[in-house]
Design an enzyme around this catalytic site. Structure first.
Site, PDB file in Angstrom:
ATOM      1  N   SER A 557     -10.392  16.455 -31.421  1.00  0.00           N
ATOM      2  CA  SER A 557      -9.378  15.307 -30.310  1.00  0.00           C
ATOM      3  C   SER A 557      -9.399  13.716 -29.978  1.00  0.00           C
ATOM      4  CB  SER A 557      -8.090  16.510 -29.710  1.00  0.00           C
ATOM      5  OG  SER A 557      -6.960  15.793 -29.126  1.00  0.00           O
ATOM      6  N   ASP A 642       0.123  18.755 -37.176  1.00  0.00           N
ATOM      7  CA  ASP A 642      -0.135  18.108 -36.095  1.00  0.00           C
ATOM      8  C   ASP A 642       0.240  17.221 -34.703  1.00  0.00           C
ATOM      9  OD1 ASP A 642      -2.322  17.995 -33.791  1.00  0.00           O
ATOM     10  OD2 ASP A 642      -3.684  17.167 -34.300  1.00  0.00           O
ATOM     11  N   HIS A 677      -2.595  21.720 -34.430  1.00  0.00           N
ATOM     12  CA  HIS A 677      -3.512  20.485 -33.486  1.00  0.00           C
ATOM     13  C   HIS A 677      -4.434  21.731 -32.823  1.00  0.00           C
ATOM     14  CE1 HIS A 677      -5.331  17.539 -31.141  1.00  0.00           C
ATOM     15  NE2 HIS A 677      -5.547  18.645 -30.002  1.00  0.00           N
TER      16      HIS A 677
END
Length: 705
Positions: A557, A642, A677
């Site tokens: 991330s 995501d 995610h």
């Protein structure tokens, strides 16, 4: 969505190649798009990859997945072995430590072969009959992805609000279940904020947060009466500023329903409603003031307030009910300390408990409300993490807390705050012959280029040589004030047992060393985060923990942004890099306020519509700074759905790297076509992704088993 008729220059017949041939990577077509901001024009050749519904884009992502399989075919056996090994350390039939709330003891358990937890409770004691509230395995049937977003029990202990996400976009559907009869109520309220729900005291009124399906921001709070049509729900609060994130919960004292609008570095504002007056109006605890962040805990006839008002590292104050909006009525309880960060708090009938940070490590402080005597719990290891656990029972002298270190599995303790007795309730059982005495941890400090001392936590198997011959995986995050604490990982053992050293670089952008550590790693100081990581890498090589041909880096991330930035800056330091769901197209994303969560990020990265921030972002954005140079071996992972970092960021980044890099190193893009995610949702399915990452690294240092 408009269909783009473009040709992908890609090899889609790779499956027909013999193993002896070298796989040819897919190549995305170049479709230039000019993007002009602040008088400056960029050309993005792969902008079109954001067409999620376009079959040609899906075809390209699938081709990349096929390429990954072919390149890593020589280590498929190792990958399968790693998965079996990782799974084999997990106690499949397991149960959490129960906690008491009201008349029930609540816990979760897993069954052999089960991917998801089963949520249970027993009345009176753990000898009572088991009530299964939610069986995650049953609920997940028919779904490639499933996430139960939490649950809340009504005051009469008969009803439960729960929420479900079956796509991985973090858009939850709210449901209500009668725990006595097993009946599901007809409510199915879509696009809600998962666990941000609260019951009123009447056992029939509930409050929930509605999310914008485009931006994925919670922005409205509604009141719903059980059994009524949700179209008649009453809007009780709306957040007008899309920089803020919104939460909703019931206070521990049960007296209030609390709405909180909050954002790091911006401000905080609470709205309160007495739970026994569900149709009343919410009142503001203290109007938001730019730069003022605070948390509150209700206690008897007052509130404790954790606040950064005139206190960068936060201090603790108290204020009587009814006077909360008057800061002259606030009284200091714990003053600001420049070397101690006040992180969180919990309150009990006779005790106040604080979570603090000093010298990069977590501490738990217990204060007797009557005598004012206080103490710090002692943990006795050089690198560890300890934190206040789940303590819903107000009328108790027992504190539940969690502890872990790089060599000690996650442990749950009860601590008697009167007698000082500490009781270990459970330590994560690691199967497969794990012995913590076979491993060793260290805490070192590395001087960065501007003189700051950066903490580094390391763990390795005893006997591992420090002569530069050991492979090393360096991990970091370094954003949003999120601290990466040195906790235990059973999956990590598969690297340590094969000779790897694992290092956590506690770089700026986190909050390990206090609030200033965060402030010096964001906005126009963001490059400190990248520089710290590179400087740690250089020192680990210089100190012979590893060498450049055996040093690996990993981040996900915002940590994926970190990976992209450091390999642009110092690619020669790393043999391989794993960038998970990486935020690499910083400028384009931060310019598009329709993309989920963008507006809430302005206080982290800056608003690129303002030229100083645009220029600064442009100078480090990984996608914009790819150059013709040699890059390390690279594995990039993403999820098609995501919600945090859109899949097209890593896809575009890989496409550009393919055309620019001058080396013959591996460049792999793996897209989970069913997840978002957080990757796969099941406890075993997620291990397959870890096995892929480990096989990628182990293969590069010649480990085939």
């Amino acid at each position: 969505m408009k269909h783009l008729c473009f040709t992908l220059i890609t090899t889609l017949t790779l499956h027909s190649m013999t193993q002896a041939q070298t796989p040819v990577p897919p190549k995305a077509a170049v479709k230039p798009k000019e993007l002009t901001t602040n008088g400056h024009t960029r050309t993005d050749n792969y902008y079109y990859l954001n067409e999620r519904e376009n079959p040609e884009v899906i075809k390209y992502l699938n081709a990349e997945n096929t390429y990954v399989d072919q390149v890593l075919a020589p280590v498929k056996t190792l990958q399968d072995k790693l998965f079996t090994e990782l799974k084999g350390r997990i106690k499949e039939q397991d149960e959490s430590v129960p906690y008491k709330e009201g008349n029930y003891f609540y816990y979760t358990r897993y069954i052999t072969g089960g991917e998801y937890p089963i949520y249970c409770r027993r009345k009176g004691s753990m000898q009572g009959a088991e009530e299964v509230m939610f069986d995650g395995n049953t609920l997940a049937k028919g779904h490639n992805y499933y996430q139960l977003g939490g649950y809340e029990i009504s005051d009469n202990e008969e009803l439960a609000i729960f929420s479900e996400d079956t796509v991985s976009r973090r858009l939850y559907t709210l449901r209500v279940k009668n725990l006595k009869t097993g009946q599901l109520y007809p409510e199915a309220i879509k696009n809600t904020e998962g666990g941000s729900v609260a019951w009123a005291a009447d056992n029939k009124t509930l409050f929930y947060v509605k999310k914008d399906p485009q931006t994925l921001l919670g922005y409205q709070v509604y009141r719903h009466v059980l059994g009524t049509d949700s179209k008649a729900d009453v809007l009780v609060y709306e957040e007008k500023d899309n920089q803020f994130y919104m939460g909703l919960h019931r206070s521990k004292s049960k007296k209030y329903v609390e709405i909180v609008s909050d954002h790091n570095g911006v401000a905080t504002e609470y709205q309160l409603l007495e739970a026994n007056k569900p149709t009343g109006a919410f009142t503001t605890f203290l109007p938001r003031q730019k730069g003022h962040e605070y948390d509150i805990v209700h206690y008897q006839n007052k509130f404790y307030v954790r606040t950064n008002w005139q206190a960068e590292n936060f201090r603790l104050m108290e204020v009587p009910e009814g006077k909360t909006a008057d800061k002259t009525a606030w009284k200091e309880v714990i003053p600001h300390r420049p070397d101690v960060y006040l992180g969180n708090m919990d309150v009990f009938v006779n005790h106040l408990v604080l979570g603090e940070r000093k010298a990069g490590l977590t501490n738990i402080r217990v204060i007797n409300q009557k005598t004012k005597a206080d103490e710090y719990l002692d943990f006795g290891e050089p690198a560890y993490v300890a934190g206040i656990g789940n303590n819903p029972d107000f009328n108790t002298n027992v504190l539940r807390f969690g502890y872990s270190s790089l060599t000690t599995p996650a442990s749950t303790f009860d601590y008697n705050m009167d007698t000082k007795a500490k009781t270990l309730l459970k330590q994560q059982e690691v199967l497969g012959g794990f012995d913590k005495n076979n491993y060793e941890s260290e805490r070192i400090y590395v001087k960065s280029r501007d003189g700051v001392q950066v903490p580094v936590s390391l763990v390795y198997r005893k006997g591992t040589k420090k002569d530069g011959s050991a492979p090393l995986l360096q991990y970091a995050y370094g954003s949003y004030g999120y601290s990466t604490d040195p906790g235990f990982s059973s999956t990590r053992l598969s690297l340590l047992d094969r000779g790897f050293i694992f290092a956590i670089a506690h770089i700026r952008g986190g909050q390990e060393m206090g609030r200033r550590w965060y402030e010096d790693g964001k906005m126009l100081k963001k490059k400190n985060t990248f520089n710290d990581f590179v400087d740690v890498s250089e020192q680990l090589i210089k100190s012979k923990y590893t060498s450049a041909d055996k040093l690996f880096a990993m981040g996900g991330s915002a940590g994926g942004l970190l990976m992209g930035a450091v390999i642009n800056q110092a690619p020669q330091l790393y043999r391989g890099v794993v960038a998970a769901v990486p935020f690499v197209d910083v400028v384009t994303t931060m310019l598009d306020e329709s993309i989920p969560l963008t507006t809430g990020e302005f206080e982290e990265w800056g608003n690129p519509k303002n030229k100083p921030y645009y220029d600064y972002m442009l100078s480090y954005s990984p996608y914009d700074n790819v150059t013709k140079q040699a890059y390390p071996n690279l594995l990039v992972t993403t999820g098609l759905h995501d919600s945090q970092v859109q899949y097209w960021e890593p896809a575009k980044w890989v496409a550009k790297l393919r055309t620019m890099k001058t080396d013959t190193n591996q460049l792999l893009l793996h897209t989970n076509m069913e997840a978002g995610h957080g990757g796969a949702s099941g406890r075993f399915q997620a291990l397959k992704e870890i096995a892929l990452e480990y096989a990628f690294m182990l293969n590069l240092v010649g480990v085939q088993q």
